[in-house]
Design a protein around this motif. Structure first.
Motif, PDB file in Angstrom:
ATOM      1  N   THR A   1       2.555   1.078   7.113  1.00 51.80           N
ATOM      2  CA  THR A   1       1.927  -0.112   6.527  1.00 51.80           C
ATOM      3  C   THR A   1       0.831  -0.646   7.448  1.00 51.80           C
ATOM      4  N   LYS A   2       1.090  -0.619   8.733  1.00 54.96           N
ATOM      5  CA  LYS A   2       0.075  -1.075   9.694  1.00 54.96           C
ATOM      6  C   LYS A   2      -1.156  -0.165   9.642  1.00 54.96           C
ATOM      7  N   GLU A   3      -0.919   1.141   9.559  1.00 50.34           N
ATOM      8  CA  GLU A   3      -2.031   2.087   9.448  1.00 50.34           C
ATOM      9  C   GLU A   3      -2.802   1.862   8.147  1.00 50.34           C
ATOM     10  N   PHE A   4      -2.086   1.576   7.076  1.00 52.21           N
ATOM     11  CA  PHE A   4      -2.718   1.325   5.789  1.00 52.21           C
ATOM     12  C   PHE A   4      -3.594   0.076   5.855  1.00 52.21           C
TER      13      PHE A   4
ATOM     14  N   LEU B   1      -7.605   1.028  -5.324  1.00 45.83           N
ATOM     15  CA  LEU B   1      -6.325   1.716  -5.177  1.00 45.83           C
ATOM     16  C   LEU B   1      -5.382   1.281  -6.295  1.00 45.83           C
ATOM     17  N   SER B   2      -4.530   2.202  -6.693  1.00 40.76           N
ATOM     18  CA  SER B   2      -3.490   1.855  -7.670  1.00 40.76           C
ATOM     19  C   SER B   2      -2.211   1.497  -6.924  1.00 40.76           C
ATOM     20  N   ILE B   3      -1.310   0.843  -7.626  1.00 37.53           N
ATOM     21  CA  ILE B   3      -0.037   0.460  -7.011  1.00 37.53           C
ATOM     22  C   ILE B   3       0.740   1.690  -6.559  1.00 37.53           C
ATOM     23  N   LEU B   4       0.741   2.733  -7.374  1.00 42.87           N
ATOM     24  CA  LEU B   4       1.474   3.943  -7.015  1.00 42.87           C
ATOM     25  C   LEU B   4       0.871   4.589  -5.764  1.00 42.87           C
ATOM     26  N   ASP B   5      -0.461   4.573  -5.641  1.00 44.48           N
ATOM     27  CA  ASP B   5      -1.112   5.100  -4.433  1.00 44.48           C
ATOM     28  C   ASP B   5      -0.692   4.315  -3.197  1.00 44.48           C
ATOM     29  N   VAL B   6      -0.654   2.994  -3.344  1.00 41.99           N
ATOM     30  CA  VAL B   6      -0.277   2.142  -2.217  1.00 41.99           C
ATOM     31  C   VAL B   6       1.156   2.417  -1.791  1.00 41.99           C
ATOM     32  N   MET B   7       2.050   2.504  -2.757  1.00 38.63           N
ATOM     33  CA  MET B   7       3.463   2.731  -2.435  1.00 38.63           C
ATOM     34  C   MET B   7       3.665   4.073  -1.743  1.00 38.63           C
ATOM     35  N   LYS B   8       2.910   5.081  -2.145  1.00 36.01           N
ATOM     36  CA  LYS B   8       3.034   6.389  -1.504  1.00 36.01           C
ATOM     37  C   LYS B   8       2.522   6.350  -0.069  1.00 36.01           C
ATOM     38  N   MET B   9       1.525   5.515   0.192  1.00 35.86           N
ATOM     39  CA  MET B   9       0.950   5.440   1.530  1.00 35.86           C
ATOM     40  C   MET B   9       1.840   4.686   2.513  1.00 35.86           C
TER      41      MET B   9
ATOM     42  N   MET C   1       9.454  -0.080   3.120  1.00 31.73           N
ATOM     43  CA  MET C   1       8.114   0.095   3.688  1.00 31.73           C
ATOM     44  C   MET C   1       8.209   0.401   5.172  1.00 31.73           C
ATOM     45  N   SER C   2       7.556   1.460   5.549  1.00 38.56           N
ATOM     46  CA  SER C   2       7.494   1.811   6.964  1.00 38.56           C
ATOM     47  C   SER C   2       6.511   0.871   7.667  1.00 38.56           C
ATOM     48  N   TYR C   3       6.958   0.282   8.779  1.00 35.93           N
ATOM     49  CA  TYR C   3       6.074  -0.632   9.511  1.00 35.93           C
ATOM     50  C   TYR C   3       4.842   0.101  10.027  1.00 35.93           C
TER      51      TYR C   3
ATOM     52  N   ASN D   1      17.501  10.232   9.594  1.00 37.60           N
ATOM     53  CA  ASN D   1      16.940   9.388  10.651  1.00 37.60           C
ATOM     54  C   ASN D   1      16.602   8.023  10.052  1.00 37.60           C
ATOM     55  N   GLY D   2      17.457   7.034  10.348  1.00 37.54           N
ATOM     56  CA  GLY D   2      17.270   5.706   9.766  1.00 37.54           C
ATOM     57  C   GLY D   2      16.108   4.929  10.340  1.00 37.54           C
ATOM     58  N   GLU D   3      15.677   5.230  11.553  1.00 40.77           N
ATOM     59  CA  GLU D   3      14.555   4.571  12.219  1.00 40.77           C
ATOM     60  C   GLU D   3      14.585   3.050  12.056  1.00 40.77           C
ATOM     61  N   PRO D   4      15.565   2.364  12.624  1.00 43.69           N
ATOM     62  CA  PRO D   4      15.633   0.902  12.466  1.00 43.69           C
ATOM     63  C   PRO D   4      14.431   0.176  13.072  1.00 43.69           C
ATOM     64  N   ASN D   5      13.779   0.781  14.036  1.00 41.79           N
ATOM     65  CA  ASN D   5      12.606   0.137  14.644  1.00 41.79           C
ATOM     66  C   ASN D   5      11.390   0.165  13.734  1.00 41.79           C
ATOM     67  N   ASP D   6      11.468   0.956  12.656  1.00 41.31           N
ATOM     68  CA  ASP D   6      10.328   1.060  11.736  1.00 41.31           C
ATOM     69  C   ASP D   6      10.521   0.189  10.497  1.00 41.31           C
ATOM     70  N   TYR D   7      11.570  -0.633  10.502  1.00 37.92           N
ATOM     71  CA  TYR D   7      11.835  -1.482   9.331  1.00 37.92           C
ATOM     72  C   TYR D   7      10.763  -2.558   9.180  1.00 37.92           C
ATOM     73  N   HIS D   8      10.323  -2.719   7.923  1.00 45.35           N
ATOM     74  CA  HIS D   8       9.342  -3.762   7.641  1.00 45.35           C
ATOM     75  C   HIS D   8       9.741  -4.599   6.424  1.00 45.35           C
ATOM     76  N   ALA D   9      10.330  -3.970   5.403  1.00 46.03           N
ATOM     77  CA  ALA D   9      10.719  -4.714   4.199  1.00 46.03           C
ATOM     78  C   ALA D   9      11.867  -3.984   3.525  1.00 46.03           C
ATOM     79  N   SER D  10      13.037  -4.574   3.578  1.00 47.46           N
ATOM     80  CA  SER D  10      14.198  -3.996   2.895  1.00 47.46           C
ATOM     81  C   SER D  10      14.679  -4.972   1.826  1.00 47.46           C
ATOM     82  N   ILE D  11      15.319  -4.418   0.797  1.00 47.95           N
ATOM     83  CA  ILE D  11      15.790  -5.255  -0.301  1.00 47.95           C
ATOM     84  C   ILE D  11      17.156  -5.840   0.004  1.00 47.95           C
TER      85      ILE D  11
END
Length: 527
Positions: free
Chosen positions: A115-118, A169-177, A110-112, A245-255
């Motif tokens: 996700t914040k915009e969402f 919203l559906s789960i798939l819509d949320v994940m795409k956003m 998840m992009s931080y 571009n790994g964008e470590p500053n945009d990390y929000h949730a990794s497995i």
């Protein structure tokens, strides 16, 4: 002079035609004298002792029994080994192989910023802060790996799902956003030495890790195989190069506790599951992933064997076999492969237990699992996230080591008669943070260039100009069986093709002829 009764009976018996048994006995004796089969003539020699003739009869019978036993063994081997797979070529031209599909998944699910915009655009209850909801959004990782947080979050999941439902919203819509798009993850791509935006080659796709970006991967039914990318050369300059571009500053949730991306190398029509060739790409590193492709194809004669005999299936046979009798398909995929069948099977198991299909499967008008289904997914995860979906492997102590019955294979999935395999090797090194990237090359000048700090570079290419090709063919055809049986009978009994005509001549033609002439003689005597 009056004839006695004995004379009358003797004359009547002489006038009577011989019985069938007598005819067969006569023909058998003559056959033994005249045939070219070994040992038979000694049985019919009346001048020899009875013991000698019996010994010869036993020897002939023993030889025939040995031939029959060996023929039975040959047939059993044919029945259990109907096909033979061999290396046809170790120098099969690399241009004959489709280039593998490349699926790139960001470890950050998840992009931080997204996700914040969402969250900012959601309608939420007044007593819920956006910062709290932003943190709660990480629970969506439970949809990919149920139980990843390690404690009971069922109440939180239900509450979050209520908010999502309230916003229609559906789960798939949320994940795409909230998932980073491919254009931000993949900075630039170079295919066969030609630099282009990655949007030209990569598109968002669904894999077992969720939403990812794939190159040369086709899931839509009806895809033309001519669209599949190929490469006729080897070396990293002739394959696909990606600046990530790994964008470590945009990390929000990794497995997993790492920065970078996960890359899956697989066949273009295979759903990218855990069975794919996987490589983790670290930040600030350059990876060279070389592919050594191999192909296994089946000769047309294999198609003439029953599927239960050859133990493989051609993709054009799958629909009729696996989805006959109106059986519903839960997933959509371009063509049948064994791995796609297992994915279909896993989706079927989940749907049967929880009434839904996880969002990371290619959907086919089935309800997508939401956050309220996490508890069910976690409960039955051992049933579907295994190599044998539908069976609890933790409770099975004695699984069969060899599976000969097609119906006993996982979900009835049958291996492919033709397939491509892409084993990989890799090497990597650290990127110099003082170097910049421009137009497919490296530069020390920062003007109009891309800094390589917190980036990764991936090269996927064929390792050689040739690859392995395997051929599956029929192990024993009727010609092989004919030769084997004939050889055994010839070795033990001197049997040949003419012996068949001898049998027909002595025991069919001559028996019928003798019976006919005897009947004619009887009618003539009656006159």
């Amino acid at each position: 002079m009056r004839k006695t009764k004995a004379q009358i009976r003797s004359k009547a018996a002489a006038a009577e035609p011989p019985k069938l048994w007598s005819i067969l006995k006569k023909q058998a004796a003559e056959f033994c004298r005249e045939t070219g089969l070994h040992g038979y003539k000694y049985i019919s020699q009346t001048q020899r002792s009875k013991t000698e003739r019996i010994v010869w009869a036993l020897m002939v019978f023993t030889s025939l029994c040995c031939a029959v036993v060996l023929m039975k063994m040959t047939w059993n081997y044919y029945a259990t080994h109907p096909t033979l797979t061999v290396i046809e070529s170790t120098h099969h031209g690399i241009w004959n192989y489709p280039f593998p599909a490349i699926t790139v998944c960001n470890i950050n699910r998840m992009s931080y910023n997204l996700t914040k915009e969402f969250v900012d655009n959601l309608e939420i209850p007044a007593n819920v802060s956006k910062q709290f909801l932003l943190q709660e959004m990480r629970l969506l990782n439970e949809l990919v790996v149920p139980g990843v947080f390690g404690y009971d979050v069922r109440r939180n999941l239900t509450y979050l799902q209520d908010i999502i439902d309230h916003n229609d919203l559906s789960i798939l819509d949320v994940m795409k956003m909230i998932t980073g798009n491919c254009s931000s993850l993949l900075v630039t791509c170079k295919w066969k030495g030609v630099l282009s935006p990655c949007d030209k080659y990569f598109r968002q796709s669904i894999s077992r890790d969720g939403l990812c970006c794939s190159f040369n991967y086709y899931t839509s039914p009806g895809t033309i195989t001519d669209k599949i990318k190929k490469s006729a050369s080897c070396g990293y300059e002739t394959g696909m190069t990606i600046l990530i571009n790994g964008e470590p500053n945009d990390y929000h949730a990794s497995i997993i506790g790492s920065f970078g991306v996960k890359v899956m190398i697989h066949y273009s029509f295979d759903y990218p599951d855990f069975n794919a060739e996987i490589q983790l790409i670290q930040l600030n590193s350059q990876y060279f992933v070389s592919v050594n492709p191999s192909e296994m194809y089946s000769k047309p004669e294999v198609r003439n064997l029953a599927i239960s005999t050859r133990k493989c299936i051609f993709n054009d046979e799958a629909d009729e076999l696996l989805f006959r009798d109106g059986k519903e398909r839960n997933l959509t995929y371009t063509t049948y492969t064994y791995h796609n069948c297992l994915a279909e099977c896993r989706a079927t198991v989940v749907r049967a237990k929880c009434g839904c299909v996880p969002f990371y499967f290619p959907q086919n008008s089935t309800r997508i699992c939401n956050l309220r289904d996490i508890h069910c997914l976690q409960e039955y995860q051992t049933l579907f996230d295994t190599s044998w979906p539908g069976i609890n492997l933790t409770a099975q102590k004695n699984l069969p080591r060899t599976i000969s019955d097609v119906g006993r294979r996982p979900c009835g999935c049958i291996p492919d008669c033709s397939l491509y395999h892409y084993p990989i090797e890799y090497s990597f090194g650290k990127l110099d943070p003082s170097v910049y990237y421009k137009n497919g090359g490296f530069s020390k000048n920062p003007h109009n260039t891309t800094s390589l700090r917190n980036h990764s570079m991936l090269h996927v290419f064929f390792n050689d100009l040739v690859g392995f090709q395997y051929r599956r063919s029929v192990n024993y055809s009727w010609r092989n069986l004919f030769a084997s049986f004939g050889g055994l009978l010839g070795l033990f009994a001197g049997f040949s093709l003419m012996s068949i005509f001898e049998f027909l001549y002595f025991f069919v033609i001559r028996v019928i002829t003798d019976a006919y002439f005897n009947n004619s003689t009887k009618h003539n005597n009656a006159r």
